[in-house]
Design a protein around this motif. Structure first.
Motif, PDB file in Angstrom:
ATOM      1  N   ILE A  51       6.668  -0.431   3.177  1.00 44.08           N
ATOM      2  CA  ILE A  51       6.502   0.976   2.781  1.00 44.08           C
ATOM      3  C   ILE A  51       5.054   1.245   2.370  1.00 44.08           C
ATOM      4  CG2 ILE A  51       7.121   2.677   1.015  1.00 44.08           C
ATOM      5  CD1 ILE A  51       9.983   1.480   1.130  1.00 44.08           C
ATOM      6  N   ILE A  52       4.486   0.374   1.563  1.00 43.22           N
ATOM      7  CA  ILE A  52       3.089   0.541   1.133  1.00 43.22           C
ATOM      8  C   ILE A  52       2.149   0.482   2.335  1.00 43.22           C
ATOM      9  CG2 ILE A  52       1.210  -0.519  -0.192  1.00 43.22           C
ATOM     10  CD1 ILE A  52       3.251   0.940  -1.916  1.00 43.22           C
ATOM     11  N   CYS A  53       2.379  -0.485   3.222  1.00 46.07           N
ATOM     12  CA  CYS A  53       1.504  -0.631   4.399  1.00 46.07           C
ATOM     13  C   CYS A  53       1.556   0.597   5.299  1.00 46.07           C
ATOM     14  CB  CYS A  53       1.899  -1.873   5.190  1.00 46.07           C
ATOM     15  SG  CYS A  53       1.459  -3.418   4.366  1.00 46.07           S
ATOM     16  N   GLN A  54       2.752   1.150   5.483  1.00 45.63           N
ATOM     17  CA  GLN A  54       2.903   2.304   6.375  1.00 45.63           C
ATOM     18  C   GLN A  54       2.365   3.582   5.750  1.00 45.63           C
ATOM     19  OE1 GLN A  54       7.109   2.190   7.135  1.00 45.63           O
ATOM     20  NE2 GLN A  54       6.948   0.456   8.533  1.00 45.63           N
ATOM     21  N   LEU A  55       2.683   3.828   4.500  1.00 46.30           N
ATOM     22  CA  LEU A  55       2.299   5.102   3.880  1.00 46.30           C
ATOM     23  C   LEU A  55       0.866   5.126   3.369  1.00 46.30           C
ATOM     24  CD1 LEU A  55       5.556   5.945   1.903  1.00 46.30           C
ATOM     25  CD2 LEU A  55       4.835   6.788   4.147  1.00 46.30           C
ATOM     26  N   ALA A  56       0.434   4.065   2.729  1.00 49.69           N
ATOM     27  CA  ALA A  56      -0.883   4.079   2.086  1.00 49.69           C
ATOM     28  C   ALA A  56      -2.001   3.567   2.979  1.00 49.69           C
ATOM     29  CB  ALA A  56      -0.836   3.254   0.798  1.00 49.69           C
ATOM     30  N   GLU A  57      -1.649   2.716   3.950  1.00 49.47           N
ATOM     31  CA  GLU A  57      -2.711   2.066   4.718  1.00 49.47           C
ATOM     32  C   GLU A  57      -2.619   2.278   6.228  1.00 49.47           C
ATOM     33  OE1 GLU A  57      -3.594  -1.898   3.378  1.00 49.47           O
ATOM     34  OE2 GLU A  57      -2.708  -1.492   1.423  1.00 49.47           O
ATOM     35  N   GLN A  58      -1.697   3.096   6.674  1.00 50.35           N
ATOM     36  CA  GLN A  58      -1.526   3.457   8.091  1.00 50.35           C
ATOM     37  C   GLN A  58      -1.341   2.244   9.018  1.00 50.35           C
ATOM     38  OE1 GLN A  58      -4.077   5.223   6.230  1.00 50.35           O
ATOM     39  NE2 GLN A  58      -2.393   6.614   5.836  1.00 50.35           N
ATOM     40  N   PHE A  59      -0.628   1.230   8.549  1.00 48.34           N
ATOM     41  CA  PHE A  59      -0.251   0.108   9.397  1.00 48.34           C
ATOM     42  C   PHE A  59       1.157   0.348   9.919  1.00 48.34           C
ATOM     43  CE2 PHE A  59      -3.854  -1.915   7.484  1.00 48.34           C
ATOM     44  CZ  PHE A  59      -4.207  -2.936   8.343  1.00 48.34           C
TER      45      PHE A  59
END
Length: 79
Positions: A51-59
């Motif tokens: 969730i953090i990677c997708q929302l905050a870091e566009q991974f």
């Protein structure tokens, strides 16, 4: 009879080309990894990390990496 042999050989050739093309595409896919800059604390669940990677870091995804002393969140994407 000659026509059916020609059709069969053409179908075989097409199938070999398709197999070669899909194999080549599968081999060229690479996954890039980067330690998350936004995730804080020790990583225990892949879901929170993703969730953090997708929302905050566009991974595309993220997962906990447990082969280090303290599990960390690693973000992944196709590159």
């Amino acid at each position: 009879m000659k026509l059916s042999k020609r059709i069969l050989s053409a179908l075989l050739m097409i199938s070999f080309i398709l197999i070669a093309a899909t194999t080549e595409m599968g081999l060229s896919k690479r996954i890039c990894k980067a330690q998350s800059d936004s995730f804080s604390g020790v990583c225990f669940t892949n879901n929170n990390c993703a969730i953090i990677c997708q929302l905050a870091e566009q991974f595309e995804d993220g997962q906990c990496e447990f082969d280090v002393p303290f599990p960390r969140c690693v973000c992944t994407k196709a590159c």
